[in-house]
Design a protein around this motif. Structure first.
Motif, short mmCIF file in Angstrom:
data_model
loop_
_atom_site.label_atom_id
_atom_site.label_comp_id
_atom_site.label_asym_id
_atom_site.label_seq_id
_atom_site.Cartn_x
_atom_site.Cartn_y
_atom_site.Cartn_z
N ALA A 65 7.03 7.80 -1.59
CA ALA A 65 7.95 7.81 -0.45
C ALA A 65 8.99 8.91 -0.55
O ALA A 65 9.79 9.10 0.38
N GLY A 66 9.01 9.64 -1.67
CA GLY A 66 9.96 10.74 -1.82
C GLY A 66 11.12 10.44 -2.72
O GLY A 66 12.03 11.28 -2.87
N ALA A 67 11.15 9.27 -3.36
CA ALA A 67 12.21 8.96 -4.31
C ALA A 67 11.96 9.67 -5.63
O ALA A 67 10.90 10.26 -5.86
N LEU A 118 0.82 -1.21 0.00
CA LEU A 118 0.00 0.00 0.00
C LEU A 118 0.86 1.26 0.00
O LEU A 118 0.58 2.21 -0.73
N ASP A 119 1.86 1.29 0.84
CA ASP A 119 2.77 2.44 0.94
C ASP A 119 4.01 2.02 1.70
O ASP A 119 3.97 1.13 2.56
N VAL A 120 5.11 2.70 1.39
CA VAL A 120 6.33 2.53 2.19
C VAL A 120 6.14 3.31 3.48
O VAL A 120 5.71 4.47 3.46
N ALA A 121 6.42 2.67 4.61
CA ALA A 121 6.29 3.33 5.92
C ALA A 121 7.58 4.09 6.21
O ALA A 121 8.68 3.54 6.11
N LEU A 122 7.44 5.36 6.60
CA LEU A 122 8.59 6.24 6.87
C LEU A 122 8.50 6.80 8.27
O LEU A 122 7.40 7.02 8.81
N ASP A 123 9.68 7.09 8.87
CA ASP A 123 9.67 7.77 10.16
C ASP A 123 9.74 9.28 9.95
O ASP A 123 9.71 9.77 8.80
N ALA A 124 9.85 10.03 11.02
CA ALA A 124 9.83 11.49 10.92
C ALA A 124 11.02 12.04 10.16
O ALA A 124 10.96 13.14 9.60
N ALA A 125 12.12 11.28 10.09
CA ALA A 125 13.31 11.72 9.36
C ALA A 125 13.28 11.29 7.89
O ALA A 125 14.24 11.56 7.15
N GLY A 126 12.21 10.63 7.47
CA GLY A 126 12.11 10.19 6.09
C GLY A 126 12.83 8.88 5.81
O GLY A 126 13.08 8.53 4.65
N ARG A 127 13.14 8.13 6.86
CA ARG A 127 13.80 6.84 6.70
C ARG A 127 12.76 5.72 6.66
O ARG A 127 11.72 5.80 7.31
N ALA A 167 2.88 8.28 9.28
CA ALA A 167 1.61 8.42 8.58
C ALA A 167 1.17 7.07 8.04
O ALA A 167 1.99 6.17 7.81
N ARG A 168 -0.12 6.95 7.85
CA ARG A 168 -0.69 5.77 7.21
C ARG A 168 -1.00 6.12 5.74
O ARG A 168 -0.97 7.29 5.36
N PRO A 169 -1.29 5.13 4.90
CA PRO A 169 -1.64 5.42 3.51
C PRO A 169 -2.77 6.42 3.41
O PRO A 169 -3.71 6.42 4.22
N TRP A 210 3.51 -0.89 4.46
CA TRP A 210 2.09 -1.16 4.67
C TRP A 210 1.60 -2.09 3.56
O TRP A 210 1.88 -1.86 2.39
N VAL A 211 0.89 -3.13 3.95
CA VAL A 211 0.39 -4.09 2.97
C VAL A 211 -1.08 -4.39 3.23
O VAL A 211 -1.62 -4.05 4.29
#
Length: 533
Positions: free
Chosen positions: A226-228, A165-174, A417-419, A179-180
């Protein structure tokens, strides 16, 4: 592997999304390096594009007189029309022998001749360096060996029937996971400091394609959100020869380029072998050249297809059993009949910007195989370099993940964040618009019309299941391809602009980079790319 109930989460070191040659190579190597790995795929393990590859693996093994890696590199650069990353090309080509040996050690069996491994030749190659398996079933053999090895590896959980569904990221963008959702739409979180995307390309963006139904651009969409960055998305390679049995939607049977490598000739409705007047390599010109020439010939002669004359090939059934079976199903015998063929969407030369070790601009996010833009292919892929890339970069990515995760690791933070809702259009409208205006031969008016048609049926939706994820990915890829194709005002490789028919070296080595704006829509920028931007 079956997921627990709704709201579950699990932990790993690496989540591999996709189960083709790049994904399974990376997963197996990462397990061997001591990492906890989970493979996630929305279908069965063998449902992607890998098993449909026919021709072979392009690799220099030192046993063909007159051939060497420098020559393979030169052929790759010629096909790529000035947009390759030369360092990436050299690294992947030179990594071929070791990767090929590793694949054989995992049980893949390749065809032999009287003096060792069999060889064939495909478009753009100046030597017989393509190694086939099963005649014209190379991808099926590669996939068989890797799937068998994966299923026999107790330390490698295989989570089928789950879509990212989405790549899960922390506050630093890592990256902190993925999410599936399962086939019933039940969500979950796979927590991991590394996610490797190996989901293939986006052939289902077009009505007629050689790609299976699962190939909808999911990985590129995940990476962009995800920011790529992505690049070279306008370069969609159309395979010149797909079996034509009338207008059709969906995956069409491929007629491998190796048939022409063994002497088959393309003819128009009058029987004229037209490629001799198009390129010095005639029927074995690079794919972009042949596909464009076929398209022009069909338009000039008012035909819906051209014909492949393979009647001079001895032992056709034994050499090309897959092609023969497809033809037989259509009532065609290539030994005596001309085979009707047309181009169809086949391979995505661009993708997520990644280096030859799979690293992207997002910490913890990796990409390998057709989903990635390493710089190997440039504006047009050289035939049979795709399996090579999957093997080499898949292995290098596993090493990169192991290296990046070595040493003490801090605890994973929770995702920030969630999707969320994203633009989604009706895929039938998307496919019709892209096929009509963004295939072989594009112009500004057609690209604008396609964009308007898609925009008119686009709304914001929260994807919660496979169909929703695929529709969202196809919508995003359509927007991105149209934007990039409209920006690149020249003809280069497999990007053909009828209103800008010449190659313009102002664009030499100028890759168009795609990112997302705050509303989740693609934005195109320029810049010379070498590795990660």
């Amino acid at each position: 592997m079956t997921s627990p109930s709704s709201g579950w989460d699990a932990r790993a070191d690496l989540v591999v999304v996709g189960s083709g040659v790049a994904g399974l190579t990376a997963a197996l190597d990462a397990v061997a390096a001591g990492l906890r790995v989970v493979v996630v795929t929305k279908d069965d393990l063998d449902a992607g594009s890998t098993r449909w590859a026919q021709g072979g693996i392009a690799v220099v093994l030192g046993d063909v007189a007159g051939d060497d890696t420098d020559r393979h590199i030169a052929d790759t650069l010629t096909a790529g029309a000035g947009l390759n990353d030369a360092l990436a090309v050299a690294a992947i080509v030179e990594g071929g022998p070791a990767a090929f040996a590793h694949l054989r050690a995992r049980g893949a069996v390749f065809d032999s001749s009287g003096n060792g491994l069999a060889r064939t030749r495909e478009g753009g190659h100046t030597a017989f360096r393509v190694v086939p398996a099963g005649g014209d079933a190379t991808g099926a053999e590669v996939e068989r060996a890797l799937v068998a090895t994966a299923r026999g590896t107790a330390e490698l959980p295989l989570l089928t029937g789950h879509v990212g569904l989405d790549v899960a990221l922390d506050a630093a963008g890592r990256v902190v996971g993925l999410w599936v959702a399962d086939d019933h739409g039940r969500p979950g979180l796979l927590r991991a400091p590394a996610v490797l995307l190996a989901t293939g390309g986006y052939g289902q963006l077009f009505s007629s394609t050689t790609n299976p139904s699962a190939v909808t651009g999911d990985g590129i969409a995940l990476a962009l959100r995800a920011g790529a960055t992505a690049a070279d998305l306008e370069f969609v390679q159309f395979h010149p020869t797909v079996l034509y049995t009338g207008p059709a939607v969906g995956r069409r049977p491929l007629v491998t380029e190796a048939v022409r490598g063994e002497g088959a000739v393309l003819r128009d409705r009058a029987g004229v072998a037209f490629m001799t007047d198009v390129h010095p390599l005639a029927d074995l010109a690079p794919r972009d050249v042949v596909a464009a020439a076929i398209t022009r010939r069909m338009a000039a002669t008012g035909s819906e297809c051209v014909w492949l004359d393979a009647t001079t090939i001895d032992g056709f059934v034994a050499r090309f059993p897959t092609v023969f079976a497809s033809c037989a199903d259509a009532g065609i015998d290539p030994r005596v009949d001309l085979v009707p063929v047309t181009p169809a969407a086949h391979y995505s030369c661009g993708g997520v910007v990644a280096d030859v070790d799979g690293r992207t601009a997002v910490p913890g996010l990796y990409a390998a195989g057709e989903v990635a833009r390493t710089g190997l292919h440039g504006a047009n892929r050289l035939a049979s370099n795709s399996l090579l890339e999957g093997l080499v970069v898949g292995a290098r990515a596993a090493t990169a993940v192991a290296t990046d995760l070595a040493g003490p690791r801090p605890a994973l933070a929770d995702p920030v964040a969630r999707p969320a809702a994203v633009p989604v259009a009706d895929r039938r409208v998307v496919q019709r618009a892209m096929s009509a205006s963004a295939g072989i031969g594009r112009d500004a008016a057609g690209l604008a019309a396609a964009s308007d048609a898609i925009e008119s049926v686009t709304g914001r939706v929260l994807p919660a299941d496979r169909a929703g994820v695929e529709d969202a990915a196809l919508t995003l890829l359509a927007q991105a391809v149209l934007a990039a194709a409209g920006t690149r005002r020249e003809t280069r490789g497999c990007h053909v602009r009828t209103d800008f028919p010449d190659r313009d070296d102002v664009w030499q080595r100028e890759s168009l980079v795609v990112t997302l704006d705050g509303d989740g829509r693609p934005v195109v920028g320029g810049g010379v790319l070498a590795g990660v931007a």
